[in-house]
Design a protein around this motif. Structure first.
Motif, PDB file in Angstrom:
ATOM      1  N   ALA A 236      -4.193 -12.137   6.108  1.00 50.41           N
ATOM      2  CA  ALA A 236      -4.162 -11.465   4.794  1.00 50.41           C
ATOM      3  C   ALA A 236      -3.925  -9.964   4.950  1.00 50.41           C
ATOM      4  CB  ALA A 236      -5.466 -11.718   4.050  1.00 50.41           C
ATOM      5  N   GLU A 237      -4.455  -9.382   6.023  1.00 52.16           N
ATOM      6  CA  GLU A 237      -4.255  -7.946   6.264  1.00 52.16           C
ATOM      7  C   GLU A 237      -2.765  -7.642   6.476  1.00 52.16           C
ATOM      8  OE1 GLU A 237      -6.879  -6.347   9.199  1.00 52.16           O
ATOM      9  OE2 GLU A 237      -5.661  -4.557   9.512  1.00 52.16           O
ATOM     10  N   ILE A 238      -2.091  -8.511   7.202  1.00 55.44           N
ATOM     11  CA  ILE A 238      -0.651  -8.301   7.435  1.00 55.44           C
ATOM     12  C   ILE A 238       0.122  -8.503   6.135  1.00 55.44           C
ATOM     13  CG2 ILE A 238       1.359  -9.063   8.756  1.00 55.44           C
ATOM     14  CD1 ILE A 238      -0.651 -10.035  10.917  1.00 55.44           C
ATOM     15  N   ILE A 239      -0.244  -9.531   5.375  1.00 55.93           N
ATOM     16  CA  ILE A 239       0.433  -9.776   4.092  1.00 55.93           C
ATOM     17  C   ILE A 239       0.250  -8.575   3.160  1.00 55.93           C
ATOM     18  CG2 ILE A 239       0.432 -11.198   2.008  1.00 55.93           C
ATOM     19  CD1 ILE A 239      -0.412 -13.570   3.778  1.00 55.93           C
ATOM     20  N   THR A 240      -0.947  -8.024   3.136  1.00 57.21           N
ATOM     21  CA  THR A 240      -1.230  -6.877   2.267  1.00 57.21           C
ATOM     22  C   THR A 240      -0.368  -5.679   2.669  1.00 57.21           C
ATOM     23  OG1 THR A 240      -3.503  -7.619   1.960  1.00 57.21           O
ATOM     24  CG2 THR A 240      -3.038  -5.317   1.442  1.00 57.21           C
ATOM     25  N   THR A 241      -0.237  -5.463   3.965  1.00 59.30           N
ATOM     26  CA  THR A 241       0.624  -4.365   4.433  1.00 59.30           C
ATOM     27  C   THR A 241       2.061  -4.589   3.992  1.00 59.30           C
ATOM     28  OG1 THR A 241      -0.787  -4.009   6.359  1.00 59.30           O
ATOM     29  CG2 THR A 241       1.456  -3.130   6.473  1.00 59.30           C
ATOM     30  N   LEU A 242       2.541  -5.822   4.149  1.00 59.84           N
ATOM     31  CA  LEU A 242       3.925  -6.125   3.777  1.00 59.84           C
ATOM     32  C   LEU A 242       4.157  -5.885   2.285  1.00 59.84           C
ATOM     33  CD1 LEU A 242       6.744  -7.242   4.295  1.00 59.84           C
ATOM     34  CD2 LEU A 242       5.788  -9.558   4.110  1.00 59.84           C
ATOM     35  N   GLU A 243       3.259  -6.388   1.463  1.00 62.95           N
ATOM     36  CA  GLU A 243       3.456  -6.237   0.020  1.00 62.95           C
ATOM     37  C   GLU A 243       3.291  -4.775  -0.417  1.00 62.95           C
ATOM     38  OE1 GLU A 243       4.736  -8.377  -1.985  1.00 62.95           O
ATOM     39  OE2 GLU A 243       4.836  -9.848  -0.374  1.00 62.95           O
ATOM     40  N   THR A 244       2.464  -4.039   0.291  1.00 64.16           N
ATOM     41  CA  THR A 244       2.321  -2.605  -0.003  1.00 64.16           C
ATOM     42  C   THR A 244       3.626  -1.865   0.273  1.00 64.16           C
ATOM     43  OG1 THR A 244      -0.033  -2.692   0.537  1.00 64.16           O
ATOM     44  CG2 THR A 244       1.008  -0.518   0.550  1.00 64.16           C
TER      45      THR A 244
ATOM     46  N   ALA B 213      12.180   8.373  -5.317  1.00 61.05           N
ATOM     47  CA  ALA B 213      10.957   9.163  -5.493  1.00 61.05           C
ATOM     48  C   ALA B 213      10.250   9.293  -4.156  1.00 61.05           C
ATOM     49  CB  ALA B 213      10.050   8.479  -6.510  1.00 61.05           C
ATOM     50  N   PHE B 214       9.873  10.511  -3.809  1.00 55.51           N
ATOM     51  CA  PHE B 214       9.291  10.720  -2.483  1.00 55.51           C
ATOM     52  C   PHE B 214       7.823  10.323  -2.416  1.00 55.51           C
ATOM     53  CE2 PHE B 214       8.200  13.761   1.147  1.00 55.51           C
ATOM     54  CZ  PHE B 214       8.640  12.856   2.106  1.00 55.51           C
ATOM     55  N   ALA B 215       7.114  10.398  -3.546  1.00 54.57           N
ATOM     56  CA  ALA B 215       5.662  10.142  -3.495  1.00 54.57           C
ATOM     57  C   ALA B 215       5.338   8.780  -2.872  1.00 54.57           C
ATOM     58  CB  ALA B 215       5.062  10.272  -4.891  1.00 54.57           C
ATOM     59  N   PRO B 216       5.935   7.684  -3.322  1.00 56.55           N
ATOM     60  CA  PRO B 216       5.601   6.400  -2.679  1.00 56.55           C
ATOM     61  C   PRO B 216       6.104   6.302  -1.244  1.00 56.55           C
ATOM     62  CG  PRO B 216       7.256   6.091  -4.405  1.00 56.55           C
ATOM     63  CD  PRO B 216       6.763   7.492  -4.526  1.00 56.55           C
ATOM     64  N   LEU B 217       7.264   6.890  -0.956  1.00 60.14           N
ATOM     65  CA  LEU B 217       7.767   6.853   0.429  1.00 60.14           C
ATOM     66  C   LEU B 217       6.886   7.702   1.340  1.00 60.14           C
ATOM     67  CD1 LEU B 217      11.635   7.122  -0.144  1.00 60.14           C
ATOM     68  CD2 LEU B 217      10.289   5.073   0.322  1.00 60.14           C
ATOM     69  N   ASN B 218       6.409   8.819   0.814  1.00 63.09           N
ATOM     70  CA  ASN B 218       5.535   9.687   1.600  1.00 63.09           C
ATOM     71  C   ASN B 218       4.209   8.994   1.890  1.00 63.09           C
ATOM     72  OD1 ASN B 218       5.008  12.028   2.985  1.00 63.09           O
ATOM     73  ND2 ASN B 218       4.528  13.257   1.178  1.00 63.09           N
ATOM     74  N   ALA B 219       3.712   8.259   0.897  1.00 67.47           N
ATOM     75  CA  ALA B 219       2.488   7.487   1.129  1.00 67.47           C
ATOM     76  C   ALA B 219       2.722   6.446   2.220  1.00 67.47           C
ATOM     77  CB  ALA B 219       2.055   6.814  -0.177  1.00 67.47           C
ATOM     78  N   ALA B 220       3.884   5.787   2.173  1.00 65.90           N
ATOM     79  CA  ALA B 220       4.193   4.764   3.179  1.00 65.90           C
ATOM     80  C   ALA B 220       4.271   5.358   4.574  1.00 65.90           C
ATOM     81  CB  ALA B 220       5.517   4.088   2.822  1.00 65.90           C
ATOM     82  N   ARG B 221       4.907   6.518   4.704  1.00 63.28           N
ATOM     83  CA  ARG B 221       5.075   7.089   6.049  1.00 63.28           C
ATOM     84  C   ARG B 221       3.779   7.678   6.587  1.00 63.28           C
ATOM     85  NH1 ARG B 221       7.967  12.825   6.769  1.00 63.28           N
ATOM     86  NH2 ARG B 221       6.706  14.052   5.348  1.00 63.28           N
ATOM     87  N   ASN B 222       2.830   7.957   5.691  1.00 61.11           N
ATOM     88  CA  ASN B 222       1.506   8.379   6.160  1.00 61.11           C
ATOM     89  C   ASN B 222       0.620   7.191   6.518  1.00 61.11           C
ATOM     90  OD1 ASN B 222       0.584  11.467   5.965  1.00 61.11           O
ATOM     91  ND2 ASN B 222       2.241  11.113   4.498  1.00 61.11           N
TER      92      ASN B 222
END
Length: 483
Positions: free
Chosen positions: A334-342, A365-374
């Protein structure tokens, strides 16, 4: 020239003469045949061939606005939402080919060049020639389908002082003089991945320059051919041991070399320069041109593909040894699935909220991409941990292909079978898990993901400083003040 085939890529590489130091050997050509590089070079050739396959050519190419030939989609300047989707789909095709294990496929730097060239006016504010130079270089890279790598940080010598102060300022690559038609660079840079088999080296600025006069020689951006005289690479020990794909299924395909770059009086013509001596301009190189956004769009697409691979791998593993029904195992899956869907949600939000920037480029939009790269540098570290925990001692019972075919074949068939697989099938699967979570290749992957965009702690600091928290502070303050 249109988008290249694998054969055309290999022919250009064969004609190149980069200087590469590796394991005590100095290589000055023939990279495509060298044991340390030949397998990953073939994988890169496969990526170029995909551009011409019936299945993917419409996704991976578009019509050049200058030549009318099909060129790589990662060079496409997005103007519409469909353009962004086409770019993401192209990123995904290449990322799926390596299960996200190749971090420096051409689309990464192509995305940067597209954004930089679109912001040519921003470069021109320092010198009109720089704006024209970046625009011309982007068109050259697009029409010749160049494979570019890049380098942007000084050597790791003494973290207590700035890179410009290492050894009296003589370690980090810097401008040592100018002549009638260019600048001369000496010193070193880290860390150029795929440098030995790339076509060109993009030398982009560090973005932590202080803007003092002392920083001026370290403030530059330029591009040079991979075999420019005076340019040499020091490659780390290869992780592809030239073993069968059965035994090293990932390292034998996707081992991207990482190199220290040494500039020994390297001459860079002015027409290859995009910025010189302007620290303030260099500090805004990625953010002011939106290139960081388009590069991150490619990266999050790649890490989504990588997470899909890990989910598929862990699912095959748990089914093979009959542990799928245990709740703690489901918790890990479930942890991996959650990461994928995020990650998928971040990509969707970035594209849905895209806006046209000041240079006319539809920019996610950079905000969601920036969250992803962090997030991803930390989230990825869990994947090898989960695979090791679920694979357990089975990951140490992994005979080689020669064992499966040799005198131990009957024992392997009998004693290494699993709930759903024969002995050889189980060993093949577990070799892949091993190469994803235990091998030297897997360790490099974990380190690479952790530092992909730089030190996560420094990234977090920049993230906090750039995030507008005033509305939320005001709301809490209003609640405190409420009668």
């Amino acid at each position: 020239m249109a988008a290249r085939t694998g054969k055309e890529y290999l022919e250009r590489l064969a004609a190149s003469r980069p200087t590469v130091h590796i394991q005590g050997e100095t290589v000055t050509g023939g990279i495509q045949d060298h044991p340390a590089f030949r397998n990953v070079v073939q994988t890169y050739a496969e990526l170029f061939d995909l551009q011409h396959s019936d299945e993917h050519k419409d996704t991976l190419t578009y019509t050049s606005p200058t030549s009318g030939e099909p060129v790589g989609t990662s060079f496409l300047t997005p103007k519409t939402p469909d353009d962004l989707v086409k770019r993401r789909n192209a990123f995904k095709v290449w990322a799926d080919h390596s299960n996200g294990m190749l971090g420096r496929t051409g689309d990464y730097m192509n995305s940067s060049l597209m954004a930089l060239a679109s912001a040519a006016d921003w470069f021109a504010q320092a010198n009109p020639a720089f704006g024209e130079n970046i625009r011309c270089y982007y068109e050259k890279a697009r029409e010749e389908d160049l494979l570019c790598t890049h380098t942007l940080i000084p050597p790791q010598v003494n973290r207590a002082v700035a890179g410009t102060q290492q050894a009296g300022g003589k370690l980090a690559a810097r401008i040592v003089r100018e002549d009638d038609n260019g600048v001369v660079i000496s010193g070193a840079r880290m860390l150029a991945t795929i440098a030995p088999f790339a076509d060109e080296m993009l030398v982009f600025p560090s973005t932590v320059l202080r803007g003092t006069p002392e920083d001026k020689p370290y403030s530059y951006a330029f591009a040079i051919p991979n075999d420019t005289p005076g340019l040499r690479y020091i490659a780390r020990e290869p992780l592809d041991y030239d073993r069968p794909r059965h035994d090293h299924p990932l390292a034998s395909r996707f081992e991207e070399s990482d190199c220290v770059v040494v500039f020994d009086d390297v001459h860079v013509p002015y027409e290859r320069c995009f910025a010189l001596g302007d620290a303030e301009l260099c500090n805004g190189f990625y953010s002011q041109t939106s290139s960081v956004v388009h590069m991150t769009h490619q990266v999050v697409t790649r890490t989504t593909a990588k997470t899909e691979y890990v989910l598929g791998l862990v699912s095959l593993l748990t089914e093979a040894i009959g542990i799928e029904q245990f709740q703690h195992v489901q918790d890990d899956i479930a942890e991996i699935i959650t990461t994928l869907e995020t990650l998928r949600a971040f990509l969707r939000a970035a594209e849905a909220d895209a806006e046209v920037n000041e240079y006319g480029v539809l920019t996610p939009a950079f905000a969601p991409l920036n969250a992803a790269r962090n997030l991803y540098p930390k989230l990825y570290q869990r994947f090898p941990q989960i695979l090791r925990k679920l694979g357990a001692s089975g990951l140490m019972a992994t005979p080689t292909e020669l064992d499966i075919q040799g005198p131990a074949a009957a024992d392997i068939e009998a004693y290494l079978q699993s709930a759903t697989l024969s002995g050889p099938e189980r060993v093949k699967l577990f070799r892949l898990v091993w190469d994803t979570c235990i091998s030297a290749f897997s360790s490099r992957q974990a380190l690479y993901e952790y530092y992909f965009f730089g030190d996560p702690v420094r990234m977090a600091g920049a993230y906090v400083k750039s995030y507008d928290r005033e509305p939320y502070k005001a709301r809490v303050q209003a609640f405190l003040d409420r009668a």
